[in-house]
Design an enzyme around this catalytic site. Structure first.
Site, short mmCIF file in Angstrom:
data_model
loop_
_atom_site.label_atom_id
_atom_site.label_comp_id
_atom_site.label_asym_id
_atom_site.label_seq_id
_atom_site.Cartn_x
_atom_site.Cartn_y
_atom_site.Cartn_z
N HIS A 185 0.21 4.74 -2.14
CA HIS A 185 -0.01 6.05 -1.53
C HIS A 185 1.06 7.05 -1.94
CE1 HIS A 185 -3.22 5.64 1.76
NE2 HIS A 185 -3.39 4.70 0.86
N ASP A 186 2.29 6.56 -2.09
CA ASP A 186 3.35 7.45 -2.55
C ASP A 186 3.00 7.99 -3.94
OD1 ASP A 186 5.79 8.80 -2.51
OD2 ASP A 186 6.83 7.16 -3.53
N HIS B 73 -6.19 -5.39 -2.97
CA HIS B 73 -6.91 -5.67 -1.72
C HIS B 73 -7.06 -7.16 -1.45
CE1 HIS B 73 -8.77 -1.35 -1.73
NE2 HIS B 73 -7.50 -1.38 -1.40
N ARG C 267 0.81 -1.22 0.00
CA ARG C 267 0.00 0.00 0.00
C ARG C 267 0.85 1.27 0.00
NH1 ARG C 267 -3.57 2.20 4.69
NH2 ARG C 267 -5.06 3.51 3.57
N ASN D 155 -3.88 8.03 6.46
CA ASN D 155 -2.58 7.56 6.77
C ASN D 155 -2.42 7.13 8.21
OD1 ASN D 155 -0.33 7.27 5.46
ND2 ASN D 155 0.50 9.25 6.00
#
Ligand code: HEM
Ligand SMILES: *[C@@H]1O[C@H](CO)[C@@H](O)[C@H](O)[C@H]1NC(C)=O
Ligand SMILES: *[C@@H]1O[C@H](CO)[C@@H](O)[C@H](O)[C@H]1NC(C)=O
Ligand SMILES: CC(=O)N[C@H]1CO[C@H](CO)[C@@H](O)[C@@H]1O
Length: 327
Positions: free
Chosen positions: A70-71, A195, A66, A97
């Site tokens: 997100h980065d 997921h 993940r 976060n």
């Protein structure tokens, strides 16, 4: 759409994020084997450390995969998700976060790389390589990772709030969020397959169980047996409990999560929403029917595309010495 407590500003940010400047996946300057000359063992070192981590802490596979996502979705894949902020105004400090983990593992990889080849391998590339190694460690197919990213020096809480697609997102919002970064509808459904591993906090989906749409009922699109099971684990204001997103196969990279979505057991609205588009739905059905005839390969292809979003290459940015701090 109801906005849960944890995503107070989600209405606002769903509006905002359609109008932000695009950071499209182009990726000029990246190539497979970028470190071959300067640090020939770089990829082997990453793989070795991840192998060690997975053997003692397999539950870090989800968090580590993940982190790269997100980065990339905030300012591009330039390692900003790793930066600490003395005033707690960094990406890390944003609400979505609260649940990011695995930073110590990234530091461990970085330390091993700095020992072998000081100042060569960027933190942004470490995230991309770690994501691949986690996919392989959990049973996915390997793929070549393009490297050559450099690290940025800005990390902003507000940008994370504005750029991360919330789990409340509908199919229109999801497609737009991916398109804005040069990612297709296929990339959306393929990457949502991430997921298949990992866990979620109750607070990311309890709004679907209790008082959805303000009428005291649950989300009618969610399977009622599943609602009952989830309610046993998650009370209405639970902020701490973790549940498996793909129960029974939470550490295995497979197509079971797609099967759950088809059974109306996708945990987030953003998962269930994949039933609301004929292309994404057809993809789920095909993969489930064929046991993932193309999913495993598609995942690598889409990860490489995601890894090109807004990268810094050449002389832009820097190679951080410590991933949580600019040099
Ligand atoms: C399509 C938009 C997406 C949304 C709205 C979304 C949302 C979420 C949310 C809400 C969680 C649970 C966080 C928590 O409460 O602890 C989560 C977990 C996770 N997501 Fe996504 N996600 C998306 C796409 C992706 C993509 C593209 C990947 C990777 C390819 C990914 C990989 C993961 C993983 C591995 C976890 C488990 C993390 C853990 O075990 O701690 N997600 N996601
Ligand atoms: C999807 O969500 C956006 C943002 O919340 C909203 O403006 C739009 O009306 C929704 N679309 C549908 C079809 O529900
Ligand atoms: C951040 O990076 C930009 C562009 O790479 C540079 O112009 C700026 O001086 C850097 N700022 C800091 C604080 O290092
Ligand atoms: C505000 C806040 O709680 N931020 C957290 C973001 O994630 C990191 C890593 O888990 C935590 O250390 C921060 O406290």
């Amino acid at each position: 759409m109801a906005c849960p407590k944890l995503f107070l500003s989600c209405l606002l940010l769903q509006l905002v994020f359609l109008f932000l400047v695009p950071e499209v996946a182009q990726g000029q300057g990246l190539k497979v084997g970028f470190y071959q000359k300067a640090c020939p063992n770089a990829e082997a070192i990453v793989k070795e450390v991840i192998g060690q981590v997975m053997s003692v802490a397999p539950s870090l596979s989800g968090p580590l995969l993940r982190l790269h996502f997100h980065d990339c979705f905030v300012r591009g894949c330039e390692g900003s998700v790793l930066l600490n902020s003395p005033t707690h105004q960094a990406e890390k400090d944003a609400l979505p976060n609260l649940s990011l983990r695995g930073f110590e593992t990234i530091d461990r990889v970085k330390t091993a790389l700095e020992k072998a080849c000081p100042g060569i391998v960027s933190c942004a590339d470490i995230l991309a390589l770690v994501a691949r190694d986690v996919v392989v460690a959990t049973g996915g197919l390997t793929y070549d990772v393009e490297t050559g990213r450099r690290d940025g020096n800005v990390s902003s809480l507000d940008e994370a709030d504005q750029n991360l697609v919330p789990p409340t997102a509908n199919i229109t919002t999801l497609k737009a969020g991916f398109a804005r970064r040069g990612l297709s509808v296929k990339d959306l459904v393929v990457l949502s397959g991430g997921h298949t591993i990992g866990t979620s906090h109750c607070s990311s989906f309890t709004y679907r169980l209790y008082n959805f749409a303000g009428n005291g009922n649950a989300d009618p699109t969610l399977d009622s047996n599943y609602i009952a099971r989830l309610k046993l684990k998650c009370k209405q204001n639970d902020q701490t409990t973790l549940v498996e997103m793909d129960p029974g196969s939470v550490r295995t990279f497979d197509v079971k999560y797609f099967n759950l979505i088809l059974k109306r057991r996708g945990l987030f609205n953003s998962d269930s929403a994949l039933l609301d588009d004929s292309q994404t739905k057809a993809y789920l059905e095909l993969q489930v029917k064929t046991g993932g005839s193309t999913f495993f390969k598609d995942f690598g292809v889409s990860m490489v595309k995601m890894g090109r979003i807004g990268v810094l290459t050449g002389t832009a940015g820097e190679v951080r010495k410590v991933c949580s701090k600019i040099n």
